[in-house]
Design a protein around this motif. Sequence first.
Motif, PDB file in Angstrom:
ATOM      1  N   THR A 165       1.006  -1.378   0.051  1.00 20.27           N
ATOM      2  CA  THR A 165       0.015  -0.197  -0.041  1.00 20.27           C
ATOM      3  C   THR A 165       0.922   1.139  -0.026  1.00 20.27           C
ATOM      4  N   GLY A 166       2.026   1.402   0.868  1.00 22.04           N
ATOM      5  CA  GLY A 166       2.698   2.365   0.886  1.00 22.04           C
ATOM      6  C   GLY A 166       3.625   2.604  -0.386  1.00 22.04           C
ATOM      7  N   HIS A 167       4.019   1.609  -1.208  1.00 22.22           N
ATOM      8  CA  HIS A 167       4.827   1.832  -2.184  1.00 22.22           C
ATOM      9  C   HIS A 167       3.549   2.018  -3.595  1.00 22.22           C
ATOM     10  N   LEU A 168       2.635   1.567  -3.509  1.00 21.02           N
ATOM     11  CA  LEU A 168       1.543   1.912  -4.599  1.00 21.02           C
ATOM     12  C   LEU A 168       1.260   3.424  -4.362  1.00 21.02           C
ATOM     13  N   GLU A 169       1.081   3.870  -3.063  1.00 24.34           N
ATOM     14  CA  GLU A 169       0.831   5.197  -3.012  1.00 24.34           C
ATOM     15  C   GLU A 169       2.117   6.251  -3.425  1.00 24.34           C
ATOM     16  N   ARG A 170       3.172   5.671  -3.246  1.00 24.85           N
ATOM     17  CA  ARG A 170       4.552   6.637  -3.564  1.00 24.85           C
ATOM     18  C   ARG A 170       4.414   6.539  -5.107  1.00 24.85           C
ATOM     19  N   VAL A 171       4.116   5.389  -5.791  1.00 25.18           N
ATOM     20  CA  VAL A 171       3.979   5.476  -7.257  1.00 25.18           C
ATOM     21  C   VAL A 171       2.828   6.219  -7.967  1.00 25.18           C
ATOM     22  N   ARG A 172       1.526   6.284  -7.104  1.00 24.38           N
ATOM     23  CA  ARG A 172       0.465   7.230  -7.382  1.00 24.38           C
ATOM     24  C   ARG A 172       1.123   8.592  -7.270  1.00 24.38           C
ATOM     25  N   GLN A 173       1.531   9.045  -6.324  1.00 26.80           N
ATOM     26  CA  GLN A 173       1.945  10.517  -6.337  1.00 26.80           C
ATOM     27  C   GLN A 173       3.102  10.738  -7.375  1.00 26.80           C
ATOM     28  N   ARG A 174       4.108   9.908  -7.602  1.00 31.62           N
ATOM     29  CA  ARG A 174       5.049  10.164  -8.519  1.00 31.62           C
ATOM     30  C   ARG A 174       4.593  10.280  -9.997  1.00 31.62           C
ATOM     31  N   SER A 175       3.480   9.250 -10.435  1.00 31.78           N
ATOM     32  CA  SER A 175       3.110   9.213 -11.588  1.00 31.78           C
ATOM     33  C   SER A 175       1.827  10.071 -12.044  1.00 31.78           C
TER      34      SER A 175
END
Length: 117
Positions: A101-111
Amino acid sequence: MSEHTSPAPAAPDLWATVDALCAWLDTHRPVESREGLLLRVLKLNEEVGEVAEAVIGATGQNPRKGATHTWDDVQAELCDVVITALVALRTLTPEAREVFTGHLERVRQRSLASVRP
């Protein structure tokens, strides 16, 4: 919903299913310790290869074999990749849900940071 359609069955909880699959695999693991962990992670390569095989088969890229798969086969193989990756992550850490979940959120924010509705 019309009177002739039944509601879709409830989807199983993703992480409860991942936990159960991981536990089942642990009870049937022929190789223990770090080597068993590495083999579980390497299983991803096998699954990704099956996606490639299905795409090649769906597009008929092998002239000797022709069309041997469908796009439904490709979808199923992609699902196997996702399941295998989640099980490998859960094998590495009991906090797989939080890590993912944390990684997905970082990818979402970055992308998606520059995307405006």
